[in-house]
Enzyme design. Structure first.
Site, PDB file in Angstrom:
ATOM      1  N   ASP A  42       0.838  -1.322  -0.176  1.00 38.43           N
ATOM      2  CA  ASP A  42       0.041   0.141  -0.032  1.00 38.43           C
ATOM      3  C   ASP A  42       0.946   1.237  -0.151  1.00 38.43           C
ATOM      4  OD1 ASP A  42      -1.901   2.396   0.726  1.00 38.43           O
ATOM      5  OD2 ASP A  42      -2.951   1.019   2.314  1.00 38.43           O
ATOM      6  N   HIS A  99      17.217  14.191 -17.196  1.00 42.37           N
ATOM      7  CA  HIS A  99      16.048  13.347 -17.287  1.00 42.37           C
ATOM      8  C   HIS A  99      14.730  13.868 -18.319  1.00 42.37           C
ATOM      9  CE1 HIS A  99      11.483  13.238 -15.726  1.00 42.37           C
ATOM     10  NE2 HIS A  99      11.181  14.624 -16.880  1.00 42.37           N
TER      11      HIS A  99
END
Length: 439
Positions: free
Chosen positions: A295, A392
């Site tokens: 989770d 990136h």
């Protein structure tokens, strides 16, 4: 304007899609085909996915990548990572490769306790509820014997129950603070079941208690729920090496180490930087959490609460230089499970655990902490040297090309061009437009 729908959950998947398209997507001729193209051709697997949540109409796919060469406590790992953000897997892999030659990552589990609370209203004399709790505590513990039988047999279960007087913060507010050991299970359902039984027992025993009858003030349970703030479920990961080993052709080790430590110090004192700093850590952590069916929302909430526990939001990582040795480490709360939930249901989750050599919960905590530390190292290394955008945007290039519906030939030419040129959205668009003019 769409009308409210009744009995939606009882409709078939086809009927749900038809209702959705008629009411919300009437002008989208490809809506149905788009939804159905992500159905799994294996009906058994699709049925499994359909049963995970309510009102399933299709599947939403995310990339499942791997980052190899993670040396953790002298054992080599390949980490499964589920994430959509460009450069995350590449950054993790680069960090793993960098530290592979410098002793790898060292980790330890500091503690594994989880907790939950029964939240109570009581506006009477505090001594009355304190005395009552002391009397009934053994019965509260006994009330969950059946629930925790199997957990007890494995060495886990309830550790303790404390009555906490929180009336200084909120008038009439008390809580039964319960601590648990859940071993290889994340334990949410187990803890919540225990808490609800303890709450019912507490209220039942309070009904006939003399002090409450005499004062006409009786404790009332507001709710019972586990906490995702787990500062007692803590793991540490660290890397270190001589400063000289941080040198490369562009920057010497001492300069790099000092700039790196300074970057961490800035994140420790400036919340605006700390949020982005920690988000980068969570890029690595969440990717492994998702791959292993845990989770990530619970982990995120607990981690950010931990980063704020001093009253100021701060960096989750720390760095230092002592005696010409560079050290970089993280201590982070991670309540994870390797049994229960999706961990044994989702085929890709089962494969992820096999890839990780079937770790127990403690080992998974250490692996996940390393993923966060590696991600942060890669990000800071870029920030204090070439800048974050160079790497990136190189990874983001293919996303831009796909948005422009480029052909395979156009992608090859564009990729070749930007190997030695700065990538930006506008630069890529201009280059592709020029290519198309020549066609």
């Amino acid at each position: 304007m769409a009308n409210p729908v009744t009995g939606f959950s009882k409709k078939t998947k086809e009927e749900k899609i038809q209702w959705l398209v008629e009411n919300y997507l009437p002008n989208n001729p490809t809506a149905i085909s788009t939804l159905k193209q992500y159905w799994n051709s294996d009906r058994k697997i699709q049925k499994l996915h359909d049963d995970f949540i309510e009102n399933t109409i299709t599947n939403y796919l995310l990339p499942f990548g791997i980052a190899p060469n993670f040396l953790i406590n002298e054992q080599l790992y390949t980490l499964p990572m589920v994430i959509e953000e460009s450069s995350v897997v590449a950054a993790a892999s680069n960090a793993a490769k960098f530290w592979l030659k410098r002793g790898g990552f060292k980790t330890e589990v500091i503690s594994t306790q989880k907790n939950g609370q029964v939240h109570i209203n009581f506006f009477g004399n505090s001594q009355d509820i304190t005395t009552f709790f002391s009397e009934v505590k053994p019965q509260l513990i006994e009330s969950i014997d059946a629930i925790q039988k199997n957990m007890r047999n494995r060495g886990g279960g309830l550790i303790d129950i404390e009555l906490i007087n929180s009336t200084a913060k909120l008038d009439g507010y008390y809580q039964l603070h319960c601590t648990f050991e859940t071993l290889d299970a994340m334990g949410a359902n187990f803890i919540n079941s225990c808490l609800e039984t303890i709450a019912k027992t507490f209220e039942l025993l309070a009904k006939g208690h003399v002090a409450f009858e005499q004062s006409n003030f009786r404790p009332e349970v507001v709710m019972s729920i586990l906490s995702n703030f787990v500062p007692e479920c803590l793991v540490r990961a660290e890397v270190s090496c001589p400063v000289s080993e941080l040198s490369n052709g562009k920057i010497d080790g001492a300069t790099f180490a000092n700039k790196f430590v300074r970057a961490v110090q800035i994140a420790q004192m400036e919340p605006r930087r700390a949020v982005t700093h920690n988000k980068g850590i969570m890029n690595g952590i969440d990717a492994v959490i998702l791959a292993t069916g845990n989770d990530f929302r619970a982990v995120e909430a607990g981690v950010h609460a931990y980063a704020s526990q001093t009253g100021n939001y701060t960096s989750l990582t720390q760095a230092s230089i002592e005696d010409d040795v560079f050290r970089f480490w993280i201590e982070i709360p991670l309540a994870l499970g390797t049994v229960g939930g999706l961990t044994s249901l989702h085929p890709m989750t089962k494969l992820a655990f096999e890839l990780l050599q079937k770790p127990n919960a403690k080992q998974l905590m250490q692996i996940v902490a390393v993923a966060g530390l590696a991600q942060n190292f890669a990000a800071l290394r870029s920030l204090v040297t070439v800048g974050i955008q160079k790497g990136h945007m190189k990874m983001h290039l293919m996303n831009i090309l796909n948005q422009l519906n480029t052909s395979a030939e156009e992608q090859e030419k564009t990729t070749s061009h930007f190997k030695n040129n700065e990538v930006s959205h506008s630069a890529v668009v201009s280059f592709v437009e020029e290519l198309r003019k020549l066609e």
